[in-house]
Design a protein around this motif. Sequence first.
Motif, mmCIF file in Angstrom:
data_model
loop_
_atom_site.group_PDB
_atom_site.id
_atom_site.type_symbol
_atom_site.label_atom_id
_atom_site.label_comp_id
_atom_site.label_asym_id
_atom_site.label_seq_id
_atom_site.Cartn_x
_atom_site.Cartn_y
_atom_site.Cartn_z
ATOM 1 N N GLU A 16 0.819 -1.208 0.000
ATOM 2 C CA GLU A 16 0.000 0.000 0.000
ATOM 3 C C GLU A 16 0.856 1.262 0.000
ATOM 4 N N SER A 19 3.033 1.452 -3.434
ATOM 5 C CA SER A 19 2.228 1.842 -4.594
ATOM 6 C C SER A 19 1.764 3.292 -4.480
ATOM 7 N N HIS A 20 1.477 3.742 -3.246
ATOM 8 C CA HIS A 20 1.045 5.134 -3.064
ATOM 9 C C HIS A 20 2.185 6.090 -3.375
ATOM 10 N N TRP A 23 2.566 6.234 -7.108
ATOM 11 C CA TRP A 23 1.442 6.997 -7.666
ATOM 12 C C TRP A 23 1.652 8.493 -7.489
ATOM 13 N N MET A 223 -8.832 5.043 -9.225
ATOM 14 C CA MET A 223 -8.119 4.570 -8.045
ATOM 15 C C MET A 223 -8.357 3.084 -7.811
ATOM 16 N N ASN A 227 -5.407 0.297 -7.689
ATOM 17 C CA ASN A 227 -5.205 -0.678 -6.611
ATOM 18 C C ASN A 227 -5.141 -2.105 -7.153
#
Length: 236
Positions: A16, A19-20, A23, A223, A227
């Motif tokens: 999480e 990947s954030h 992004w 989004m 994910n």
Amino acid sequence: MSNDTDLYSGFRHPGEIISHAVWLYHRFALSFRNVEEILRSRGVEVTYESVRQWCLRFGAEYAKRIRVRAGRCGDTWHLDEVFVRINGNQYYLWRAVDQEGDVLDILVQPRRNAKAAKRFFRKLLKGHGYSPRIVVTDKLKSYSAAQRKLRMGAVHETDRYRNNRAENSHQPTRQKERQMRGFKSACHAQRPLSTLGPIQDLFRHDRHLMPAQSYRQLWEKGMEEWNQVAGIVPAI
């Protein structure tokens, strides 16, 4: 929790967070240090060098998955080239987008001639597996020469203003170039810019043409797909 355990195996931070961070870097005109500060403000201690390594390792994988999920693109290809400075030398960034504005591919090359155009066409044809119905370019004669050599058979249009879609697609590249304070090598430009396009496309909506509720729905859909690409199961 992450459901793509192999992808993040051996990393201290969960998928999480990784990947954030990826992004944030590719979605906005941020530096690695900016992303580090944003994560720290949310209680996540990570160095900018870790963010850089995450973007190098996972950015290309995410972009690849986005392309696979997107499936076949449009049959009208808009091509354009723009110069970029690399270590003081002039290179050309060749870019192709479809009629919806989605980035098909890019290629950094030192030349702007028929050989370079032919190389870019071959990359596009190999990557997408089909020939377009219409090719839209500016009046650079290298495109026509390359098409004749490859015998593509597509209708070639060069009308004035017809290629604005491709020309406007260079704006995120210029933002990234300024944010990175230029590129150090052709590879240094190719890797982040080839990742930038697919990630930007997930959230590229004509916000000024739709009500706020419709925009929010599209953003949430983007989004959700992000994910899934990153192998993240949203918290319930």
